[in-house]
Design a protein around this motif. Structure first.
Motif, PDB file in Angstrom:
ATOM      1  N   ASN A   1       0.832  -1.213   0.000  1.00 18.95           N
ATOM      2  CA  ASN A   1       0.000   0.000   0.000  1.00 18.95           C
ATOM      3  C   ASN A   1       0.861   1.255   0.000  1.00 18.95           C
ATOM      4  N   LEU A   2       1.936   1.229   0.773  1.00 19.98           N
ATOM      5  CA  LEU A   2       2.853   2.365   0.833  1.00 19.98           C
ATOM      6  C   LEU A   2       3.505   2.581  -0.539  1.00 19.98           C
ATOM      7  N   PHE A   3       3.968   1.497  -1.146  1.00 19.83           N
ATOM      8  CA  PHE A   3       4.566   1.575  -2.483  1.00 19.83           C
ATOM      9  C   PHE A   3       3.581   2.195  -3.475  1.00 19.83           C
ATOM     10  N   HIS A   4       2.359   1.679  -3.498  1.00 19.61           N
ATOM     11  CA  HIS A   4       1.368   2.165  -4.464  1.00 19.61           C
ATOM     12  C   HIS A   4       1.018   3.635  -4.220  1.00 19.61           C
ATOM     13  N   HIS A   5       0.902   4.029  -2.963  1.00 19.26           N
ATOM     14  CA  HIS A   5       0.571   5.429  -2.658  1.00 19.26           C
ATOM     15  C   HIS A   5       1.681   6.355  -3.154  1.00 19.26           C
ATOM     16  N   MET A   6       2.920   6.006  -2.848  1.00 15.47           N
ATOM     17  CA  MET A   6       4.038   6.855  -3.280  1.00 15.47           C
ATOM     18  C   MET A   6       4.139   6.873  -4.804  1.00 15.47           C
ATOM     19  N   ASN A   7       3.942   5.727  -5.434  1.00 17.92           N
ATOM     20  CA  ASN A   7       4.001   5.633  -6.891  1.00 17.92           C
ATOM     21  C   ASN A   7       2.907   6.485  -7.542  1.00 17.92           C
ATOM     22  N   GLN A   8       1.699   6.443  -7.007  1.00 21.48           N
ATOM     23  CA  GLN A   8       0.606   7.254  -7.556  1.00 21.48           C
ATOM     24  C   GLN A   8       0.902   8.742  -7.428  1.00 21.48           C
ATOM     25  N   LEU A   9       1.469   9.144  -6.284  1.00 19.58           N
ATOM     26  CA  LEU A   9       1.828  10.555  -6.120  1.00 19.58           C
ATOM     27  C   LEU A   9       2.880  10.978  -7.143  1.00 19.58           C
ATOM     28  N   GLN A  10       3.856  10.103  -7.368  1.00 22.65           N
ATOM     29  CA  GLN A  10       4.890  10.434  -8.359  1.00 22.65           C
ATOM     30  C   GLN A  10       4.307  10.505  -9.767  1.00 22.65           C
ATOM     31  N   GLN A  11       3.414   9.575 -10.105  1.00 25.19           N
ATOM     32  CA  GLN A  11       2.788   9.606 -11.438  1.00 25.19           C
ATOM     33  C   GLN A  11       1.965  10.878 -11.612  1.00 25.19           C
ATOM     34  N   ARG A  12       1.216  11.252 -10.592  1.00 16.70           N
ATOM     35  CA  ARG A  12       0.426  12.483 -10.663  1.00 16.70           C
ATOM     36  C   ARG A  12       1.333  13.698 -10.857  1.00 16.70           C
ATOM     37  N   GLN A  13       2.462  13.707 -10.129  1.00 17.25           N
ATOM     38  CA  GLN A  13       3.417  14.814 -10.248  1.00 17.25           C
ATOM     39  C   GLN A  13       4.011  14.884 -11.654  1.00 17.25           C
ATOM     40  N   ARG A  14       4.389  13.727 -12.206  1.00 13.55           N
ATOM     41  CA  ARG A  14       4.937  13.710 -13.572  1.00 13.55           C
ATOM     42  C   ARG A  14       3.913  14.229 -14.580  1.00 13.55           C
ATOM     43  N   GLU A  15       2.661  13.827 -14.407  1.00 15.53           N
ATOM     44  CA  GLU A  15       1.592  14.290 -15.306  1.00 15.53           C
ATOM     45  C   GLU A  15       1.415  15.810 -15.192  1.00 15.53           C
ATOM     46  N   GLN A  16       1.418  16.319 -13.975  1.00 13.66           N
ATOM     47  CA  GLN A  16       1.292  17.769 -13.782  1.00 13.66           C
ATOM     48  C   GLN A  16       2.480  18.507 -14.389  1.00 13.66           C
ATOM     49  N   ASP A  17       3.672  17.935 -14.243  1.00 15.58           N
ATOM     50  CA  ASP A  17       4.872  18.555 -14.826  1.00 15.58           C
ATOM     51  C   ASP A  17       4.789  18.578 -16.349  1.00 15.58           C
TER      52      ASP A  17
END
Length: 179
Positions: A153-169
Motif C-alpha cells: 500500500n505504501l509503495f502504491h501510494h508513493m508511486n501514484q503521487l509520483q505519477q500524478r506529479q509527472r503528469e502535472q509537470d
C-alpha cells in the motif's frame, strides 16, 4: 502496558525515512539497529505527504489524525543523548515538525508516552516524494518487517503521487498535445 521509559531513554515511533536504521545512523552518528524494538502500529492516524522538505526537495511523510486508520512503523528505544540530533533531523528548531506523544502497539504490547513527529504547517494537498526518499522509506518498511500488505500500500501510494506529479509537470511544460 509497558512501563514508562527510563529517564535516560525514550520511545520513538518512526514512520518515514527514520524507519531505515541505516539512514537514521547517518544522522545520529551511531548504529541504531540495536535500538529497534520492532514493527509497531499507531492507531487513529494515517500517512500523508503534507510537507515539502527543502533539504530533500520533495514531499515527505506526516501523520494525520484519522480515527479509521492505522499507521505502521518502527518502535525504537533510544538513549536520551540522541534526542537533540533527532530533533534537528526533523527540523523541530525551525518549525518543520513538532513532537507528539502517542500510544503504539509493538510485539503484542502497548507502549504509551511514545514520541513521534508531526508536521507543523501542513500543505493543502500531498506532494510526491522523490526517488531517493521513496526508496529509503520503502527499504526501512521492508527491512524492519512491516506487514507485506502495508508495504505494498505504501509503495502504491508513493508511486501514484509520483505519477500524478509527472503528469502535472508534463502539462505545465506543454509536452502533452491534444489532437
Amino acid at each position: 502496558m509497558c512501563p514508562e521509559p527510563h529517564l535516560n531513554w525514550y520511545y520513538y515511533f518512526a514512520y518515514g525515512s527514520c524507519m531505515c536504521p541505516v539512514d537514521l545512523k547517518r544522522t545520529l552518528g551511531e548504529i541504531t539497529s540495536a535500538y529497534v524494538l520492532g514493527p509497531a502500529m499507531l492507531k487513529g492516524y494515517r500517512l500523508g505527504f503534507y510537507r515539502r522538505s527543502q533539504r530533500r526537495n520533495c514531499g515527505v511523510l506526516d501523520v494525520v489524525k484519522d480515527p479509521h486508520s492505522i499507521v505502521e512503523g518502527v518502535l525504537y528505544h533510544l538513549p536520551w543523548r540522541l534526542s537533540d540530533r533527532l530533533d534537528e533531523r526533523e527540523e523541530v528548531p525551525n518549525g518543520g515538525y513538532r513532537h507528539e506523544t502517542v500510544e503504539v502497539y509493538c510485539n503484542n504490547r502497548r507502549y504509551s508516552n511514545v514520541r513521534t513527529y508531526v508536521v507543523v504547517d501542513k500543505l493543502p494537498e500531498e506532494l510526491a516524494p522523490n526517488d531517493w526518499y521513496f526508496n529509503v522509506v520503502l527499504r526501512g518498511a521492508v527491512t524492519c518487517g512491516l506487514s507485506e500488505q502495508y508495504c505494498w500500500n505504501l509503495f502504491h501510494h508513493m508511486n501514484q503521487l509520483q505519477q500524478r506529479q509527472r503528469e502535472q509537470d508534463r502539462l505545465r511544460s506543454g509536452t502533452i498535445f491534444r489532437v
